[in-house]
Design an enzyme around this catalytic site. Structure first.
Site, PDB file in Angstrom:
ATOM      1  N   SER A 145       0.849  -1.204   0.000  1.00  0.00           N
ATOM      2  CA  SER A 145       0.000   0.000   0.000  1.00  0.00           C
ATOM      3  C   SER A 145       0.878   1.244   0.000  1.00  0.00           C
ATOM      4  O   SER A 145       2.040   1.176   0.416  1.00  0.00           O
ATOM      5  CB  SER A 145      -0.851  -0.006   1.276  1.00  0.00           C
ATOM      6  OG  SER A 145      -1.622   1.170   1.373  1.00  0.00           O
ATOM      7  N   TYR A 158      -2.487  -0.286  10.642  1.00  0.00           N
ATOM      8  CA  TYR A 158      -2.546  -0.732   9.237  1.00  0.00           C
ATOM      9  C   TYR A 158      -1.253  -0.346   8.507  1.00  0.00           C
ATOM     10  O   TYR A 158      -0.650  -1.172   7.813  1.00  0.00           O
ATOM     11  CB  TYR A 158      -3.774  -0.110   8.553  1.00  0.00           C
ATOM     12  CG  TYR A 158      -3.896  -0.480   7.092  1.00  0.00           C
ATOM     13  CD1 TYR A 158      -4.168  -1.794   6.711  1.00  0.00           C
ATOM     14  CD2 TYR A 158      -3.717   0.476   6.089  1.00  0.00           C
ATOM     15  CE1 TYR A 158      -4.265  -2.137   5.368  1.00  0.00           C
ATOM     16  CE2 TYR A 158      -3.824   0.142   4.751  1.00  0.00           C
ATOM     17  CZ  TYR A 158      -4.107  -1.165   4.393  1.00  0.00           C
ATOM     18  OH  TYR A 158      -4.194  -1.504   3.065  1.00  0.00           O
TER      19      TYR A 158
HETATM   20  O1  NJP Z   1     -10.415  -5.187  -0.251  1.00  0.00           O
HETATM   21  P1  NJP Z   1     -11.677  -6.165  -0.186  1.00  0.00           P
HETATM   22  P2  NJP Z   1      -9.386  -4.848  -1.425  1.00  0.00           P
HETATM   23  N1  NJP Z   1      -8.011 -14.836   4.928  1.00  0.00           N
HETATM   24  O2  NJP Z   1     -12.166  -6.022   1.218  1.00  0.00           O
HETATM   25  C1  NJP Z   1      -9.880 -11.375   1.722  1.00  0.00           C
HETATM   26  C2  NJP Z   1      -4.923  -3.701  -0.127  1.00  0.00           C
HETATM   27  N2  NJP Z   1      -5.205  -2.295  -0.334  1.00  0.00           N
HETATM   28  O3  NJP Z   1      -9.627  -5.639  -2.627  1.00  0.00           O
HETATM   29  O4  NJP Z   1     -11.942 -13.926   3.220  1.00  0.00           O
HETATM   30  C3  NJP Z   1      -8.185 -14.891   3.608  1.00  0.00           C
HETATM   31  O5  NJP Z   1     -12.599  -5.881  -1.300  1.00  0.00           O
HETATM   32  C4  NJP Z   1     -11.356 -11.126   1.520  1.00  0.00           C
HETATM   33  O6  NJP Z   1     -12.057 -12.349   1.335  1.00  0.00           O
HETATM   34  P3  NJP Z   1     -12.932 -13.104   2.478  1.00  0.00           P
HETATM   35  C5  NJP Z   1      -5.555  -4.311   1.100  1.00  0.00           C
HETATM   36  O7  NJP Z   1      -4.816  -4.049   2.270  1.00  0.00           O
HETATM   37  C6  NJP Z   1      -6.471  -1.850  -0.482  1.00  0.00           C
HETATM   38  O8  NJP Z   1      -9.342  -3.379  -1.533  1.00  0.00           O
HETATM   39  O9  NJP Z   1     -13.865 -13.924   1.679  1.00  0.00           O
HETATM   40  N3  NJP Z   1      -8.680 -13.894   2.884  1.00  0.00           N
HETATM   41  C7  NJP Z   1     -11.370 -10.391   0.184  1.00  0.00           C
HETATM   42  O10 NJP Z   1     -11.357 -11.305  -0.890  1.00  0.00           O
HETATM   43  C8  NJP Z   1      -5.523  -5.774   0.719  1.00  0.00           C
HETATM   44  O11 NJP Z   1      -4.276  -6.338   1.022  1.00  0.00           O
HETATM   45  C9  NJP Z   1      -6.696  -0.490  -0.645  1.00  0.00           C
HETATM   46  O12 NJP Z   1     -13.578 -12.050   3.300  1.00  0.00           O
HETATM   47  C10 NJP Z   1      -9.018 -12.775   3.540  1.00  0.00           C
HETATM   48  C11 NJP Z   1     -10.044  -9.632   0.203  1.00  0.00           C
HETATM   49  O13 NJP Z   1      -9.209 -10.221   1.216  1.00  0.00           O
HETATM   50  C12 NJP Z   1      -5.698  -5.758  -0.800  1.00  0.00           C
HETATM   51  O14 NJP Z   1      -5.445  -4.419  -1.199  1.00  0.00           O
HETATM   52  C13 NJP Z   1      -5.626   0.385  -0.683  1.00  0.00           C
HETATM   53  C14 NJP Z   1      -8.854 -12.622   4.916  1.00  0.00           C
HETATM   54  C15 NJP Z   1     -10.242  -8.178   0.543  1.00  0.00           C
HETATM   55  O15 NJP Z   1     -11.051  -7.602  -0.420  1.00  0.00           O
HETATM   56  C16 NJP Z   1      -7.083  -6.144  -1.289  1.00  0.00           C
HETATM   57  O16 NJP Z   1      -8.036  -5.298  -0.709  1.00  0.00           O
HETATM   58  C17 NJP Z   1      -4.362  -0.099  -0.510  1.00  0.00           C
HETATM   59  C18 NJP Z   1      -8.344 -13.723   5.617  1.00  0.00           C
HETATM   60  N4  NJP Z   1      -8.184 -13.706   6.948  1.00  0.00           N
HETATM   61  C19 NJP Z   1      -4.145  -1.445  -0.343  1.00  0.00           C
HETATM   62  N5  NJP Z   1      -9.271 -11.384   5.275  1.00  0.00           N
HETATM   63  C20 NJP Z   1      -8.065   0.078  -0.806  1.00  0.00           C
HETATM   64  N6  NJP Z   1      -9.101  -0.705  -1.074  1.00  0.00           N
HETATM   65  O17 NJP Z   1      -8.203   1.304  -0.710  1.00  0.00           O
HETATM   66  C21 NJP Z   1      -9.673 -10.777   4.153  1.00  0.00           C
HETATM   67  O18 NJP Z   1      -3.342   0.754  -0.505  1.00  0.00           O
HETATM   68  N7  NJP Z   1      -9.526 -11.597   3.106  1.00  0.00           N
END
Ligand code: NJP
Length: 265
Positions: A145, A158
């Site tokens: 990020s 974070y």
């Molecule tokens: O977020 P979201 P993003 N074990 O909430 C999964 C980074 N990022 O696509 O497990 C396995 O739509 C969750 O799946 P589920 C951010 O830090 C974002 O934006 O089914 N999986 C979902 O598929 C992250 O590293 C922004 O709930 C787990 C996914 O993760 C990445 O981008 C800015 C889990 C999250 O999808 C993807 O985020 C930035 C677990 N314990 C960096 N916990 C931003 N959106 O602004 C969650 O700089 N997931």
């Protein structure tokens, strides 16, 4: 990049049930890659699996995985290797954030973010390293990020997790350079995904940064374009990364001038 480069490559994506992960999966499928999609929400993965198989006729396997559970990570990666043989590209994308001042963050929240964003990412990486080193090929892509470059108020924990991801990624790249294994860090600014449902309960941050939010499809396209290329880092949007360059040079001035913007959470 030649669109054929990903054809029949085996790509594993964590956090593929929504957001950037799901968009990366769609673009990889469109380029003919075989996919393994991981997340906790099996129903969402299965829906995506059936959509992608129907539309692109590629092989898509899905496994339920909570990356913070190290034993589960071991079991699931063993099943992946048994199913598809080799992993060409690992996208460590699973992650979440909770925007709260340090004194308000509970230990469960702190451990939760580190367990998923840092330890989970390292656990998945460890599963692919021995075989990639042995084969002398592969690509590990870590979604970090801009928060891993500049820490701002209300994202102390974070930001700390993403600083850890960047530190790990940079060292990993050097460790693997002689083994022909590629390592890329992805540092986006705010992206319009469900991330903010958890990160920004009040919706204040989303309201304040709405005008420069990135679209997940765009971020995903940059990630997919970098696959199997020697891309060191992807920084989006570009102007935000200029900020982190200036920050390294003039931190005190930057913190003073940026105070109003940084406090917009
Ligand atoms: O977020 P979201 P993003 N074990 O909430 C999964 C980074 N990022 O696509 O497990 C396995 O739509 C969750 O799946 P589920 C951010 O830090 C974002 O934006 O089914 N999986 C979902 O598929 C992250 O590293 C922004 O709930 C787990 C996914 O993760 C990445 O981008 C800015 C889990 C999250 O999808 C993807 O985020 C930035 C677990 N314990 C960096 N916990 C931003 N959106 O602004 C969650 O700089 N997931």
């Amino acid at each position: 990049m030649g669109r054929e480069l990903l054809k029949e490559k085996n790509i594993v994506i964590t956090g593929a049930s929504g957001g950037i992960g799901a968009e990366i999966a769609k673009l990889c499928a469109a380029r003919g890659a075989n996919l393994v999609l991981l997340a906790r929400s099996l129903d969402k993965l299965q829906q995506l699996q059936s959509d992608l198989q129907q539309k692109y006729h590629v092989s898509v396997d899905v496994f339920q995985l909570d990356v913070s559970d190290t034993n589960q990570v071991k079991e699931v990666f063993k099943q992946i290797f048994d199913t598809i043989g080799q992993i060409d590209i690992l996208v460590n994308n699973a992650g979440f954030g909770i925007f709260r001042e340090a004194h308000k963050a509970t230990m469960d929240e702190i451990k939760g973010m580190f367990d998923v964003n840092v330890v989970g990412l390292m656990a998945c990486t460890n599963m692919v390293l021995p075989k990639m080193r042995e084969r002398r090929s592969g690509h590990i892509i870590n979604i970090a990020s801009q928060a891993g470059k500049i820490a701002t108020p209300k994202s102390s924990v974070y930001s700390a997790t993403k600083h850890a991801v960047l530190g790990y990624t940079n060292a990993l790249r050097m460790e693997l350079a002689d083994y022909n294994v590629l390592v890329t860090a992805v540092n986006p600014g705010p992206i319009a995904t469900n991330f903010f449902d958890i990160a920004d309960e009040q919706g204040t941050y989303v309201k304040n940064v709405q005008r420069y939010m990135l679209q997940p499809e765009y971020v995903a396209s940059k990630v997919v374009d970098s696959m199997l290329t020697k891309t060191r880092e992807i920084n989006l949007p570009r102007w935000m990364n200029m900020g982190s360059v200036v920050y390294v040079l003039f931190p005190r001035l930057f913190e003073r001038l940026g105070k109003r913007v940084f406090n917009s959470k």
